[in-house]
Design an enzyme around this catalytic site. Structure first.
Site, PDB file in Angstrom:
ATOM      1  N   LYS A 127       4.817   2.100  -2.361  1.00 57.76           N
ATOM      2  CA  LYS A 127       4.611   3.043  -2.916  1.00 57.76           C
ATOM      3  C   LYS A 127       6.143   3.549  -2.200  1.00 57.76           C
ATOM      4  O   LYS A 127       7.234   3.442  -2.874  1.00 57.76           O
ATOM      5  CB  LYS A 127       4.254   3.978  -2.951  1.00 57.76           C
ATOM      6  CG  LYS A 127       2.428   4.019  -2.498  1.00 57.76           C
ATOM      7  CD  LYS A 127       1.999   5.511  -2.183  1.00 57.76           C
ATOM      8  CE  LYS A 127      -0.093   5.823  -2.157  1.00 57.76           C
ATOM      9  NZ  LYS A 127      -0.674   4.248  -2.780  1.00 57.76           N
ATOM     10  N   SER A 148       0.746  -1.388   0.069  1.00 58.75           N
ATOM     11  CA  SER A 148       0.025  -0.192   0.257  1.00 58.75           C
ATOM     12  C   SER A 148       1.038   1.125   0.218  1.00 58.75           C
ATOM     13  O   SER A 148       2.089   1.059  -0.702  1.00 58.75           O
ATOM     14  CB  SER A 148      -1.112   0.186   1.070  1.00 58.75           C
ATOM     15  OG  SER A 148      -2.157   0.084   0.484  1.00 58.75           O
ATOM     16  N   HIS A 183      -7.475  -5.590  -0.300  1.00 55.75           N
ATOM     17  CA  HIS A 183      -6.363  -5.026   0.025  1.00 55.75           C
ATOM     18  C   HIS A 183      -5.577  -5.521   1.076  1.00 55.75           C
ATOM     19  O   HIS A 183      -6.120  -5.889   2.010  1.00 55.75           O
ATOM     20  CB  HIS A 183      -6.975  -2.930   0.346  1.00 55.75           C
ATOM     21  CG  HIS A 183      -5.753  -2.552  -0.246  1.00 55.75           C
ATOM     22  ND1 HIS A 183      -4.891  -1.976  -0.898  1.00 55.75           N
ATOM     23  CD2 HIS A 183      -5.038  -1.763   1.031  1.00 55.75           C
ATOM     24  CE1 HIS A 183      -3.908  -0.678  -0.915  1.00 55.75           C
ATOM     25  NE2 HIS A 183      -4.223  -1.040   1.220  1.00 55.75           N
ATOM     26  N   TRP A 239      -9.757   0.195  -5.051  1.00 55.47           N
ATOM     27  CA  TRP A 239      -9.260   1.783  -5.422  1.00 55.47           C
ATOM     28  C   TRP A 239      -8.003   2.267  -5.918  1.00 55.47           C
ATOM     29  O   TRP A 239      -7.697   3.179  -5.929  1.00 55.47           O
ATOM     30  CB  TRP A 239      -9.191   2.336  -3.388  1.00 55.47           C
ATOM     31  CG  TRP A 239      -9.115   3.035  -3.115  1.00 55.47           C
ATOM     32  CD1 TRP A 239      -7.734   3.681  -1.812  1.00 55.47           C
ATOM     33  CD2 TRP A 239      -9.497   4.597  -2.907  1.00 55.47           C
ATOM     34  NE1 TRP A 239      -8.032   4.963  -2.092  1.00 55.47           N
ATOM     35  CE2 TRP A 239      -8.192   5.685  -2.370  1.00 55.47           C
ATOM     36  CE3 TRP A 239     -10.238   5.224  -4.446  1.00 55.47           C
ATOM     37  CZ2 TRP A 239      -8.985   7.075  -1.982  1.00 55.47           C
ATOM     38  CZ3 TRP A 239     -10.789   6.990  -3.880  1.00 55.47           C
ATOM     39  CH2 TRP A 239      -9.856   7.679  -2.908  1.00 55.47           C
TER      40      TRP A 239
HETATM   41  C1  GCU Z   1      -5.072   4.848   1.697  1.00 55.13           C
HETATM   42  C2  GCU Z   1      -4.822   5.901   0.622  1.00 55.13           C
HETATM   43  C3  GCU Z   1      -3.567   4.647  -0.795  1.00 55.13           C
HETATM   44  C4  GCU Z   1      -2.734   4.093   0.810  1.00 55.13           C
HETATM   45  C5  GCU Z   1      -3.665   3.198   1.313  1.00 55.13           C
HETATM   46  C6  GCU Z   1      -3.058   2.476   2.722  1.00 55.13           C
HETATM   47  O1  GCU Z   1      -5.954   4.211   1.428  1.00 55.13           O
HETATM   48  O2  GCU Z   1      -5.721   6.210  -0.286  1.00 55.13           O
HETATM   49  O3  GCU Z   1      -2.931   5.467  -1.182  1.00 55.13           O
HETATM   50  O4  GCU Z   1      -2.203   3.428  -0.452  1.00 55.13           O
HETATM   51  O5  GCU Z   1      -4.204   3.911   2.263  1.00 55.13           O
HETATM   52  O6  GCU Z   1      -1.259   3.024   2.545  1.00 55.13           O
HETATM   53  O7  GCU Z   1      -3.762   1.771   3.125  1.00 55.13           O
END
Ligand code: GCU
Length: 422
Positions: free
Chosen positions: A267, A263, A403, A354
């Protein structure tokens, strides 16, 4: 900007879609993705075309890296002088299958100095320095396994299981164990290392006063430049410091370390792999917007939404691209390409709309021309069906479910690592 013809094609997301709660008011319908044009990773800013790996490495790669620094994640400092490693605990773990080691990475000096805790499990059966996975976690090292010897973070932690008033407690031991296939990793002969991201930079916007930013280089947070590093770059930089430690540990082969995150931390692992070529393999788990997913598709989370909800994740310049994704000189396929020729794995989950699973796939596909310069293949031309991984030099799967990080994901990462690191 050059046209990048084949990516004008909109690949239909044919897999059965598991509907999970996703924020309302965003695009989740593949047929409504507007045509877009991706910047060509192989065309330099002066218009010349890259036709071999040498030109990529010498000319275009530094250019793309600088664009990501200046426009997306911000510029990070290098390896600091004020850093020292302290092994604070060592013992037998996992029923004798592993040696546990806990190391504090001391960063900076003075009131704001940081103590970043690295947890290591080393396979006892290893005959020499072990390859390994360096991971970054959300809730503290003690959340990855119920092992009672794991130190509990004293830094800020998000409230949740076993956390009260942003302080972690022993109740959180093992609370995230399902995400970390530590036994399987050790069983296959890899070391497992993990660091808690809040030790490096607490994940809330305080104007960059806390965490790593005021330390390297020390400067007034009020005088920040639009290209200065933000939190994702800070976490990635912290992973590089963990690798600095691993380079000093004889039990580990620091030349065979895979960096992995999920998540926002996916990144982070992508940016760590792009900005630090010592990482031998890079894994992005459900990283989505600002990670593996193409921003120009505007599917699920958008640049504007991420910059608004998490203003501290990206450099200030990135806000220029709110609702103007097409103006950005890079898109995320070029982030994947920065890992070339090293193996890279992008993982999606079908219910994680998402994060735009198809956009994550298309980004991996968009990086392939750079891998081809080195004679490497991806092996997919369209998003593979659910639960059918593709393991070329680029790896990809979209698995059943939401997710998360699951044993299925780890099975793929281990197979992929066996193929490329052993
Ligand atoms: C949120 C955010 C995402 C991210 C996620 C996470 O949903 O919008 O960009 O990847 O949190 O890190 O859990």
């Amino acid at each position: 900007m050059q046209s990048f013809g084949c990516f004008l094609l909109i690949v239909l997301f044919t897999s059965s879609v598991v509907v999970t709660a996703q924020p309302k008011g965003y695009l989740y319908d593949e047929s409504k993705v507007a045509p877009y044009e991706l910047p060509d990773p192989l065309v330099c800013l002066d218009g010349t075309k890259v036709t071999d790996s040498k030109a990529w490495l010498k000319k275009r790669r530094p250019e793309v890296l600088r664009l990501f620094e200046d426009e997306v994640y911000g510029r990070s400092p290098g390896k600091p002088k004020a850093m020292r490693f302290e092994v604070v605990e060592e013992g037998e773990a996992l029923g004798g299958k592993a040696t546990r080691k806990q190391v504090v990475i001391h960063l900076g000096k003075g009131k704001k100095a940081l103590a970043v805790n690295l947890l290591l499990y080393l396979p006892q059966k290893a005959k020499g320095p072990a390859p390994g996975f360096l991971t970054i976690n959300f809730m503290g090292n003690h959340s990855v396994h119920a092992d009672p010897a794991i130190r509990i973070p004293t830094s800020w932690v998000r409230n949740g299981t076993g956390v009260k008033n942003n302080k972690a407690t022993a109740d959180g031991r093992g609370s995230r164990a399902s995400r970390w296939a530590i036994d399987a990793i050790i069983e296959r002969g890899y070391a497992f290392a993990t660091v808690y991201y809040g030790d490096i930079d607490p994940d809330f916007h305080d104007g960059y006063e806390n965490g790593i930013h005021p330390l390297f280089p020390p400067k007034d947070p009020k005088k920040r430049k639009p290209t200065d590093w933000a939190s994702i770059a800070g976490w990635a930089w912290g992973l590089s410091r963990c690798l600095d430690y691993l380079e000093t540990d004889d039990a580990v082969d620091a030349k065979r370390i895979a960096v992995m995150g999920h998540s926002r931390l996916g990144k982070t692992s992508l940016w760590a792999g792009a900005s630090d070529e010592r990482f031998a393999l890079v894994i992005s788990n459900n990283s989505g917007c600002g990670g593996a997913a193409l921003s120009r598709r505007k599917f699920g989370e958008t640049v504007k939404r991420i910059n608004t909800s998490f203003p501290h994740w990206f450099c200030d310049n990135y806000k220029k691209y709110n609702d103007k994704e097409g103006d950005c000189p890079v898109d995320q396929h070029m982030l994947i390409a920065l890992s070339a020729p090293r193996p890279i794995y992008v993982a999606s989950a079908v219910g994680d709309r998402w994060a735009d699973p198809n956009g994550e796939f298309l980004s991996a596909l968009g990086a392939e021309p750079v891998y081809q310069l080195f004679g490497h293949k991806f092996g997919a031309t369209k998003q593979p069906p659910v639960d059918q991984p593709v393991h070329g030099r680029i790896g990809y799967h979209v698995r059943t479910g939401k997710h998360d990080v699951t044993p299925y994901d780890w099975k793929q990462y281990l197979d992929f690592a066996d193929k490329h690191l052993k």
